[in-house]
Design an enzyme around this catalytic site. Structure first.
Site, PDB file in Angstrom:
ATOM      1  N   SER A  26       0.678  -1.304  -0.079  1.00  0.00           N
ATOM      2  CA  SER A  26      -0.116   0.079   0.052  1.00  0.00           C
ATOM      3  C   SER A  26       0.903   1.282   0.068  1.00  0.00           C
ATOM      4  O   SER A  26       0.069   2.346  -0.100  1.00  0.00           O
ATOM      5  CB  SER A  26      -1.097  -0.013   1.259  1.00  0.00           C
ATOM      6  OG  SER A  26      -2.093  -1.009   0.959  1.00  0.00           O
ATOM      7  N   LYS A  39      -0.234   3.837  -2.671  1.00  0.00           N
ATOM      8  CA  LYS A  39      -1.237   4.859  -2.591  1.00  0.00           C
ATOM      9  C   LYS A  39      -0.696   6.286  -2.362  1.00  0.00           C
ATOM     10  O   LYS A  39      -1.402   7.208  -2.597  1.00  0.00           O
ATOM     11  CB  LYS A  39      -2.305   4.470  -1.251  1.00  0.00           C
ATOM     12  CG  LYS A  39      -2.993   3.350  -1.312  1.00  0.00           C
ATOM     13  CD  LYS A  39      -3.823   3.140  -0.129  1.00  0.00           C
ATOM     14  CE  LYS A  39      -4.662   1.873  -0.498  1.00  0.00           C
ATOM     15  NZ  LYS A  39      -4.095   0.662  -0.218  1.00  0.00           N
ATOM     16  N   SER A  91      -5.681   3.443   4.771  1.00  0.00           N
ATOM     17  CA  SER A  91      -5.021   2.526   3.627  1.00  0.00           C
ATOM     18  C   SER A  91      -6.370   1.745   2.955  1.00  0.00           C
ATOM     19  O   SER A  91      -6.396   0.565   2.728  1.00  0.00           O
ATOM     20  CB  SER A  91      -4.074   1.472   4.033  1.00  0.00           C
ATOM     21  OG  SER A  91      -3.302   1.066   3.186  1.00  0.00           O
ATOM     22  N   LYS A 132       2.540   6.661   5.384  1.00  0.00           N
ATOM     23  CA  LYS A 132       1.979   5.681   4.634  1.00  0.00           C
ATOM     24  C   LYS A 132       2.692   4.337   5.031  1.00  0.00           C
ATOM     25  O   LYS A 132       3.765   4.177   5.101  1.00  0.00           O
ATOM     26  CB  LYS A 132       2.106   5.708   3.044  1.00  0.00           C
ATOM     27  CG  LYS A 132       1.065   4.597   2.291  1.00  0.00           C
ATOM     28  CD  LYS A 132      -0.361   5.001   2.524  1.00  0.00           C
ATOM     29  CE  LYS A 132      -1.415   4.032   2.362  1.00  0.00           C
ATOM     30  NZ  LYS A 132      -1.463   2.994   3.535  1.00  0.00           N
TER      31      LYS A 132
END
Length: 314
Positions: free
Chosen positions: A67, A70, A124, A231
């Site tokens: 992820s 992203k 997420s 993140k």
């Protein structure tokens, strides 16, 4: 204790063989002589605004990034100029997700694009990232093409995307390339704000309902860390991952940590990096984490060696 499926790891390593060989030729680490012990198999540290690494471990090795993807999704979406106050429809996926894509969001409901972006970053939310791509001018495929074009424009030469969520292990990048991405993303205040939101109550329409979301990085709740961008990521192929801008030793630092064993390992590594920058202490990691890293490195090296041998025989 977690046991790796070496056969599965080798399978997806073969998928990125050309990139892995290139990384092997460049060298495993930018600053391998520096004695910093980390649980993460691949890592990079730089000052904000600079792509020059002050520490690297296997920083040129292409690996699945889960992820962390992203961050690029957010960057492409914001640079598209799409209005943040537009209501987006959460439509049923047009293709099956590469991994578990559980969501609490109801098919057919709507949410403002700004809030869709926020929950994609801080919590997420995979359906949110997918919806951002699906609503892009030209559609989903055009969005993924834009992700790869942006990576190339940023000089992320060992990076490739196939989806906007990170659910595919074929989304590949390097710790060094992700420093470039984080520095580019940090220029957008929306990414800084949304990715570090601690808690958020998202409001949906058609039907009207709300859901609570929490940040996947526990460090955003600690003022002493001064987290400015964050993140996390996880896939079985990618391990635990974290990219972050935070305050370390009085400076804003980009930290990229890819592929570690435990849920809290990236946070522990961030602490070890912070102490290393302050005192030079090398730090210690748990035996299980060391064994995990050794097995992963052995798998990478075996594939790289096999590829080198094959190339030499041609």
């Amino acid at each position: 204790m977690h046991k790796m499926n070496i056969a599965r790891i080798l399978l997806w390593l073969v998928l990125c063989l050309p990139l892995a060989v290139s990384a092997q030729q460049k060298g495993a680490s930018v600053a391998g002589a520096q004695n910093l012990n980390l649980a993460s198999v691949n890592a990079a540290v730089a000052m904000v605004g600079s792509n020059e690494l002050v520490f690297g471990r296997n920083a040129d090795r292409p690996v699945p990034i889960a992820s962390i993807t992203k961050v690029m999704t957010a960057l492409v979406m914001l640079e598209s100029g799409a209005p943040l106050n537009e209501w987006l429809v959460f439509e049923k996926r047009h293709t099956a997700a590469a991994a578990n894509a559980y969501t609490r969001i109801r098919i057919g409901s709507t949410m403002r694009r700004a809030d869709v972006l926020r929950i994609a970053l801080m919590s997420s939310e995979n359906f949110a990232a997918y919806t951002l791509a699906r609503s892009h001018p030209g559609g989903f495929d055009a969005f993924v093409d834009a992700m790869n074009a942006k990576a190339k424009a940023l000089g992320m030469m060992n990076t490739h995307f196939v989806d906007p969520t990170g659910l595919s292990a074929e989304n590949l990048s390097t710790a060094g390339d992700l420093v470039k991405l984080v520095n580019a993303a940090a220029k957008h205040p929306e990414i800084r704000e949304y990715s570090t939101t601690g808690y958020f109550r998202g409001n949906f329409r058609n039907p009207r309902y709300s859901l609570s979301f929490g940040n996947t990085n526990a460090l955003v709740h600690r003022e002493s860390w001064g987290v400015e961008l964050s993140k996390t990521g996880y896939l079985s192929e990618a391990g635990r991952c974290l990219v972050m801008i935070s305050e370390m030793n009085g400076k804003q630092v980009v930290t990229v940590l890819l592929d570690s064993l435990g849920t809290r390992s990236p946070m522990g590594d961030a602490g070890r990096i912070k102490r290393w920058l302050d005192t030079g202490a090398s730090g210690q990691v748990a035996k299980a984490a060391r064994q995990y890293a050794q097995e992963k490195n052995a798998a990478y090296n075996a594939v790289a060696q096999s590829a080198s041998t094959t190339t030499a025989l041609k």
